[in-house]
Write an enzyme that holds these catalytic residues in place. Structure first.
Site, PDB file in Angstrom:
ATOM      1  N   LYS A  52      -2.963   2.119  18.233  1.00  0.00           N
ATOM      2  CA  LYS A  52      -2.551   0.709  18.371  1.00  0.00           C
ATOM      3  C   LYS A  52      -3.587  -0.205  17.718  1.00  0.00           C
ATOM      4  CE  LYS A  52       0.219   1.715  22.408  1.00  0.00           C
ATOM      5  NZ  LYS A  52       0.250   1.978  23.845  1.00  0.00           N
ATOM      6  N   GLN A  96      -2.480   0.283  29.129  1.00  0.00           N
ATOM      7  CA  GLN A  96      -1.957   1.628  28.863  1.00  0.00           C
ATOM      8  C   GLN A  96      -1.632   2.350  30.173  1.00  0.00           C
ATOM      9  OE1 GLN A  96      -1.346   2.787  25.716  1.00  0.00           O
ATOM     10  NE2 GLN A  96      -0.487   4.664  26.556  1.00  0.00           N
ATOM     11  N   ASP A 119       4.777  -5.303  26.224  1.00  0.00           N
ATOM     12  CA  ASP A 119       5.459  -4.060  26.600  1.00  0.00           C
ATOM     13  C   ASP A 119       6.879  -4.339  27.107  1.00  0.00           C
ATOM     14  OD1 ASP A 119       4.069  -1.604  26.295  1.00  0.00           O
ATOM     15  OD2 ASP A 119       2.703  -2.122  27.927  1.00  0.00           O
TER      16      ASP A 119
HETATM   17  N1  GUN Z   1       2.288   4.864  28.122  1.00  0.00           N
HETATM   18  C1  GUN Z   1       3.236   5.558  27.447  1.00  0.00           C
HETATM   19  N2  GUN Z   1       4.024   4.705  26.746  1.00  0.00           N
HETATM   20  C2  GUN Z   1       3.561   3.471  27.002  1.00  0.00           C
HETATM   21  C3  GUN Z   1       3.957   2.186  26.557  1.00  0.00           C
HETATM   22  O1  GUN Z   1       4.914   1.996  25.809  1.00  0.00           O
HETATM   23  N3  GUN Z   1       3.219   1.154  27.032  1.00  0.00           N
HETATM   24  C4  GUN Z   1       2.174   1.324  27.879  1.00  0.00           C
HETATM   25  N4  GUN Z   1       1.530   0.239  28.303  1.00  0.00           N
HETATM   26  N5  GUN Z   1       1.788   2.509  28.305  1.00  0.00           N
HETATM   27  C5  GUN Z   1       2.477   3.571  27.856  1.00  0.00           C
END
Ligand code: GUN
Length: 283
Positions: A52, A96, A119
């Site tokens: 990211k 996350q 998200d």
């Molecule tokens: N963990 C796995 N996929 C995601 C996601 O799309 N966003 C977040 N914040 N955590 C994750």
């Protein structure tokens, strides 16, 4: 031979357009900013967070990474979110998941200001998606919609089957397909005769987290098959939730793992962050 839907290629196209848009915003003094929070040292999460950050750099975004120890308290995490909510450089906040077990994930999600919730996990944003009036789409389902678009497959009227009912993928995925007038079924662990239901699908989206769960007998010839799974096999190789070698000859289009849905998820996060920066500046 199925069309192999490359999330890498589709991402490249979309990111090139976003980089141009970012440059234009920068000329007006607006730099999209994303803060990523990682609690603990889960290796898979570390990889996602690194990817990211890299995507932010490539696009010319401002990014901050906040790595907190596994023993971080709920109060400490919420205090960080409060600070980021108030920081004008930050347009998007992503914490996350999964969080260590002692932390209340839902309370964390709800602390992020809905306008910075890139998200799209906050109940306010989830509700907006239900209604069809939204700024942000959850990243994985949004990426999948772009991949389906890439196949040229018209969703309206098609039988769509989603395997998996998570808040992150399965449920919002079903809603997005419904918005495009698909006839949608969600399958889960209690579904009776799941192979028979899956076999009806013109569009099959699999997000169940079990390696090679979908076998050839569960796929209708000519179906579009989207594999959300990322599983690590004992030999260290990655594999999806679909038995790719067996299903590829039957499908009309299929996503590989890796290189399918994965890159799109990050691309859609970048799109949401760009949207957040524009909204915050009245664009
Ligand atoms: N963990 C796995 N996929 C995601 C996601 O799309 N966003 C977040 N914040 N955590 C994750």
């Amino acid at each position: 031979m199925a069309q192999i839907i490359s999330g890498k290629e589709v991402s490249k196209k979309l990111r090139a357009a976003m980089a141009e848009e970012t440059a234009a915003l920068k000329a007006e003094g607006i730099v999209p900013g994303l803060a990523v929070i990682l609690v603990g040292d889960d290796p898979a999460s570390q990889v996602y967070v690194r990817n990211k950050e890299r995507a932010c750099t490539e696009l010319g975004f401002y990014s901050e990474k906040h790595v907190l120890p596994a023993g971080t308290t709920q109060a400490e995490l919420l205090a960080l979110i409060d600070r980021l909510n108030a920081d004008p450089k930050i347009h998007g906040i992503l914490c996350q998941l999964p969080l260590p077990a002692h932390l209340d994930e839902q309370a964390v999600i709800e602390r992020i200001h809905p306008e910075k919730d890139v998200d799209a996990f906050h109940p306010a944003n989830v509700g907006r998606i239900m209604i069809g009036d939204y700024h942000y789409l959850p990243c994985t389902p949004a990426g999948i919609m772009e991949l389906i678009k890439e196949t040229g497959c018209e969703i309206a009227g098609k039988t769509c089957v989603v395997i998996g009912r998570s808040n992150i993928v399965g449920k919002p995925m079903a809603m997005l397909l419904l918005h495009q007038s698909g006839t949608v079924t969600i399958c889960h662990s209690k579904t009776r005769d799941l192979p028979e239901v899956a076999r009806r699908a013109d569009i099959l989206v699999v997000a169940i987290g079990k390696p090679k769960f979908v076998t050839a007998d569960m796929v209708k010839p000519g179906a579009v098959v989207i594999d959300v799974g990322i599983n690590r096999l004992p030999d260290g190789k990655l594999c999806g939730d679909v038995d790719y070698e067996a299903v590829e000859p039957i499908a009309s289009a299929i996503t590989p793992v890796p290189g399918g849905v994965g890159p799109m998820t990050i691309t859609m996060l970048m799109r949401n962050t760009l949207t957040a920066a524009k909204l915050a500046n009245g664009r």
